[in-house]
Design a protein around this motif. Structure first.
Motif, PDB file in Angstrom:
ATOM      1  N   SER A  41      -9.799 -47.814  -7.963  1.00 27.37           N
ATOM      2  CA  SER A  41     -10.942 -48.389  -7.436  1.00 27.37           C
ATOM      3  C   SER A  41     -10.927 -49.601  -6.990  1.00 27.37           C
ATOM      4  O   SER A  41     -11.896 -49.887  -5.937  1.00 27.37           O
ATOM      5  N   LYS A  67     -22.268 -53.094  -6.795  1.00 26.89           N
ATOM      6  CA  LYS A  67     -21.820 -51.959  -7.363  1.00 26.89           C
ATOM      7  C   LYS A  67     -22.485 -51.514  -8.597  1.00 26.89           C
ATOM      8  O   LYS A  67     -23.662 -51.865  -8.822  1.00 26.89           O
ATOM      9  N   ASP A  94     -19.378 -47.131 -10.705  1.00 27.38           N
ATOM     10  CA  ASP A  94     -18.194 -47.869 -10.676  1.00 27.38           C
ATOM     11  C   ASP A  94     -17.729 -48.400 -11.603  1.00 27.38           C
ATOM     12  O   ASP A  94     -16.491 -48.524 -11.867  1.00 27.38           O
ATOM     13  N   ARG A  97     -15.742 -40.470 -12.497  1.00 25.52           N
ATOM     14  CA  ARG A  97     -14.777 -39.775 -11.779  1.00 25.52           C
ATOM     15  C   ARG A  97     -15.403 -39.337 -10.308  1.00 25.52           C
ATOM     16  O   ARG A  97     -14.561 -39.134  -9.239  1.00 25.52           O
ATOM     17  N   ASN A  98     -16.547 -38.898 -10.260  1.00 25.94           N
ATOM     18  CA  ASN A  98     -16.972 -38.447  -9.205  1.00 25.94           C
ATOM     19  C   ASN A  98     -17.596 -39.610  -8.170  1.00 25.94           C
ATOM     20  O   ASN A  98     -18.184 -39.652  -7.164  1.00 25.94           O
ATOM     21  N   ARG A  99     -17.373 -40.912  -8.814  1.00 23.93           N
ATOM     22  CA  ARG A  99     -17.684 -42.000  -8.071  1.00 23.93           C
ATOM     23  C   ARG A  99     -19.253 -42.127  -7.881  1.00 23.93           C
ATOM     24  O   ARG A  99     -19.830 -42.810  -6.896  1.00 23.93           O
TER      25      ARG A  99
END
Length: 328
Positions: free
Chosen positions: A119, A130, A182, A177-179
């Motif tokens: 990241s 974020k 954050d 994990r899918n963003r």
């Protein structure tokens, strides 16, 4: 708010309340549970530590602030919440009182903040602008994140650029994990599962943010419920206290086996697969006793940041060990 409204309707349909006019105390305690898990009162009941009371589950919990609202309106009888949520509610006139610990940060427990390894996030300053996943606004996850950012030197304006996105706790890892977000804060089973999949980097720990171990979450009743049902609260608290000590003295594999039995006995087709990641709650005090420190350390931060007016509430207002036999 839709979730709260639906739970209110569910609870109102089946609640068995104490009859204050007749002097009878409540013996059937409504509460919110957690799917695929066992909370301390459920364990206490299964171990036979309640003599005259029984529990009635009316739904699944979304978070402490929601449970406080439901307890304050009498739709559930007890709940679990972060100390800060209890303090903020009390300051707003919603009078609930913690009676026993639910979880803490000792022995490696508590919340851990994680980001993806790729990241590029390596400090609090990297979180400006974020997104952070939380189960509900105003609960432990938001407090710990903001305290971390403050410790990292961010200004109030910079902290306000960080967005808190509500997600079910079971979706934190997927959201990261899918963003979609954050940063996620994980503990217990969810933490162990996510780490087993790899690719995460630890950014901070609740224990380090606070500065030392503490009891972070408590089981509470409304003050009005306690006044009407002191004997019930005493029996309940004593049973949960015994369950806490049973956990400390019992091998982990035996605890998991008992919890599997409890979950299967509910007949809700809940999975027990995640129990293999079970961690004992970080409750260092005997019988889950509470202390002023557990609340004062959070209260100081809330006052400093303007979330509670100074001297509006005292730590001693929001908890009691009166009903805990380990206080004798």
């Amino acid at each position: 708010m839709a979730a709260i409204a639906s739970l209110l309707a569910l609870a109102a349909a089946g609640c068995a309340k104490s009859d204050a006019s007749s002097g009878e105390q409540d013996k059937v305690l409504q509460y919110l549970g957690t799917a695929g898990s066992v909370i301390l009162p459920e364990l206490a009941e299964a171990l036979g530590y309640f003599e005259t009371i029984r529990l009635e589950r009316v739904g699944n919990s979304v978070g402490g602030p929601e449970s406080i609202q439901l307890a304050a309106t009498g739709e559930i009888d007890f709940g679990v919440a972060f100390q800060g949520a209890i303090l903020k509610s009390y300051a707003k006139g919603v009078k609930v009182k913690a009676v026993i610990a639910s979880s803490g940060t000792s022995n490696g427990n508590g919340l851990y903040g994680y980001v993806l390894e790729d990241s590029g996030i390596g400090s609090g300053r990297d979180l400006i602008g974020k997104k952070v996943a939380v189960n509900i606004l105003g609960a432990n996850l938001e407090f710990v994140t903001k305290a971390y950012l403050k410790n990292e030197g961010l200004t109030d304006d910079e902290i306000r650029t960080v967005s808190f996105i509500t997600l079910p706790a079971s979706n934190y890892e997927l959201g990261l994990r899918n963003r979609q977000v954050d940063l996620v804060l994980l503990s217990g089973i969810n933490q162990e599962v996510a780490l087993s999949h790899g690719g995460l980097k630890e950014l901070f720990r609740e224990r380090d943010v606070v500065g030392q171990d503490y009891i972070s979450n408590s089981i509470f009743f409304s003050e009005s419920y306690i006044r009407r049902n002191p004997d019930t609260v005493r029996e309940f608290t004593a049973g949960v206290a015994r369950a806490i000590e049973w956990i400390k003295a019992t091998p982990r594999e035996d605890i998991i086996a008992r919890m599997e039995e409890i979950i299967k006995s509910r007949g809700n087709n809940e999975t027990t697969d995640l129990l293999r990641y079970y961690k004992k709650p970080g409750i260092a005090t005997e019988g889950g006793l509470l202390s002023g420190f557990d609340f004062q350390i959070v209260l100081d931060w809330l006052e400093e940041n303007g979330e509670i007016e100074k001297d509006r509430v005292k730590a001693a207002d929001v908890f009691t060990n009166e009903f805990n036999p380990y206080a004798d």
